[in-house]
Design a protein around this motif. Structure first.
Motif, short mmCIF file in Angstrom:
data_model
loop_
_atom_site.label_atom_id
_atom_site.label_comp_id
_atom_site.label_asym_id
_atom_site.label_seq_id
_atom_site.Cartn_x
_atom_site.Cartn_y
_atom_site.Cartn_z
N VAL A 277 41.33 40.91 27.64
CA VAL A 277 40.93 41.65 26.44
C VAL A 277 41.13 43.14 26.71
O VAL A 277 40.72 43.65 27.76
CB VAL A 277 39.46 41.37 26.06
CG1 VAL A 277 39.01 42.30 24.93
CG2 VAL A 277 39.28 39.91 25.66
N GLU A 309 49.81 40.82 22.38
CA GLU A 309 49.18 39.63 21.81
C GLU A 309 50.06 38.39 21.99
O GLU A 309 49.54 37.28 22.13
CB GLU A 309 48.87 39.89 20.34
CG GLU A 309 47.73 40.90 20.17
CD GLU A 309 47.37 41.18 18.73
OE1 GLU A 309 48.20 40.85 17.85
OE2 GLU A 309 46.29 41.74 18.48
N THR A 314 44.23 39.84 24.01
CA THR A 314 43.58 40.25 22.78
C THR A 314 43.40 41.76 22.78
O THR A 314 42.82 42.33 23.72
CB THR A 314 42.20 39.58 22.64
OG1 THR A 314 42.38 38.16 22.61
CG2 THR A 314 41.50 40.03 21.36
N ALA A 337 35.18 39.03 21.35
CA ALA A 337 36.51 38.83 21.92
C ALA A 337 36.42 38.33 23.36
O ALA A 337 37.19 37.45 23.78
CB ALA A 337 37.31 40.12 21.85
N ALA A 341 37.47 34.24 24.92
CA ALA A 341 38.56 34.07 25.89
C ALA A 341 38.57 32.67 26.48
O ALA A 341 39.64 32.13 26.81
CB ALA A 341 38.42 35.11 27.00
N ARG A 344 40.77 30.17 24.52
CA ARG A 344 42.19 30.46 24.34
C ARG A 344 43.01 29.94 25.51
O ARG A 344 42.49 29.69 26.61
CB ARG A 344 42.44 31.96 24.19
CG ARG A 344 41.71 32.62 23.03
CD ARG A 344 42.28 34.01 22.78
NE ARG A 344 42.37 34.80 23.99
CZ ARG A 344 41.45 35.69 24.38
NH1 ARG A 344 40.37 35.86 23.64
NH2 ARG A 344 41.61 36.38 25.49
#
Length: 355
Positions: A277, A309, A314, A337, A341, A344
């Motif tokens: 991030v 991205e 992010t 965010a 994580a 993702r």
């Protein structure tokens, strides 16, 4: 009684007795007409040696002494606003506390006088100003006269009420003040105080300077460069405070990201490598502002963000204004965010370098 005889409350006609205690003691001829004072009578009272005086065309000061700074402000607004004539016996046009300033129509104080009202230490005291700038619509059919200097604009901002007076917002007032200044130090002090004092963000000031076509003046451009640097330093301090005060994990600060053995991906202001991030502060000048190639810079920023991205990183985009006005909300965005994580796909491995 002749026109040179001072008017005491008891010697005034009944409809006018309360005017002796009016504050500020300044009225337009239209307002006086609403109290039964004809233009001829008002003119007679304003003759040399009389109890009143003409402050500006169509504006009377209801005492013979020098006007106060408050009376000058209201006088300039009454002249520029030109309120409609009211019927005799109507409610006095002078507004009470908290009411809209109808007598001033859409006129508002701007320039150095407005900054003095906004309590700028770098602005001269009101009484020392030879001119009071009043912002009016471009179509207003008046000219500058006496201490009232009209500044015309095609788009009027929403005024702020300061000590009972409609005042232009700080960015607009700064631009109107800078337009009259040729000394670089004075310009720099005004711009710095606007940002450092928390009155507004640098981008708002630069936008107004650009609209006023002041960014072709070298001393203004130099001051804007200092302003943007000042604004970025303040925004970075707020970002550090957001992480510390809201319990976010410590990131890597001010780093460059690079593909292993590959090209530089770009710099970010904060990066959490375990969660992939990044936070990036947007402290650019407005897109039509300081630099002619700002569109190209914006396009480059967008390309960098999209590239990161695609790699699974992010990017949280934060403006200085969001950090100033909604620090807790921005902390929540970053925390969300970081927590997301785990849901993702793992991001591509990147090399992190100090910037």
């Amino acid at each position: 009684m002749n026109h040179n005889t001072p008017l005491s409350p008891l010697s005034l006609p009944l409809p006018l007795r309360h005017l002796a205690d009016a504050r500020p003691r300044v009225m337009s001829t239209a307002q006086l007409g609403a109290h039964g004072v004809s233009a001829a009578d008002a003119g007679a009272h304003c003759r040399p040696g009389g109890p009143w005086q003409q402050l500006l065309p169509g504006v009377c000061l209801l005492h013979p002494g020098p006007p106060t700074s408050e009376e000058r402000l209201h006088g300039a607004l009454l002249y520029a606003g030109r309120p409609p004539v009211r019927q005799a016996g109507a409610v006095p046009a002078q507004p009470r506390a908290g009411e809209p300033h109808a007598p001033y129509a859409d006129a508002m104080i701007t320039g150095l006088a407005a900054l003095a009202l906004h309590r700028f230490s770098s602005a001269p005291p009101l009484l020392s100003l030879d001119r009071i700038d009043v912002l009016v619509p471009r179509t207003r059919r008046l000219r500058s006269v006496g201490f009232a200097r009209l500044v015309r604009t095609p788009a009027m901002p929403t005024p702020q009420q300061v000590t009972g007076v409609p005042v232009a917002p700080v960015p607009r007032a700064v631009a109107d003040a800078v337009a009259r200044l040729s000394e670089a130090g004075a310009v720099r002090r005004l711009l710095t105080e606007a940002v450092r004092g928390g009155h507004c963000e640098p981008a708002a000031v630069v936008r107004e300077l650009n609209l006023a076509r002041l960014l072709n003046r070298p001393h203004v451009v130099d001051a804007v460069d200092s302003l943007l640097a000042e604004g970025r330093a303040i925004a970075e301090d707020r970002l550090y405070r957001m992480v510390d005060e809201h319990g976010l994990p410590a990131p890597l600060w001010n780093v460059d990201l690079r593909m292993p053995g590959g090209p530089l991906l770009g710099g970010v202001d904060a990066y959490w490598p375990d969660q992939a991030v990044a936070v990036e502060l947007d402290t650019r000048a407005p897109r039509q502002g300081l630099r002619q190639d700002d569109d190209a810079l914006w396009s480059e920023y967008v390309r960098k963000r999209e590239h990161l991205e695609r790699l699974g990183i992010t990017v949280v985009h934060i403006t200085p204004r969001k950090l100033r006005d909604a620090l807790e909300q921005q902390a929540t965005v970053v925390r969300t965010a970081l927590m997301a994580a785990t849901d993702r796909e793992p991001a591509a491995y990147v090399v992190v370098l100090p910037r």
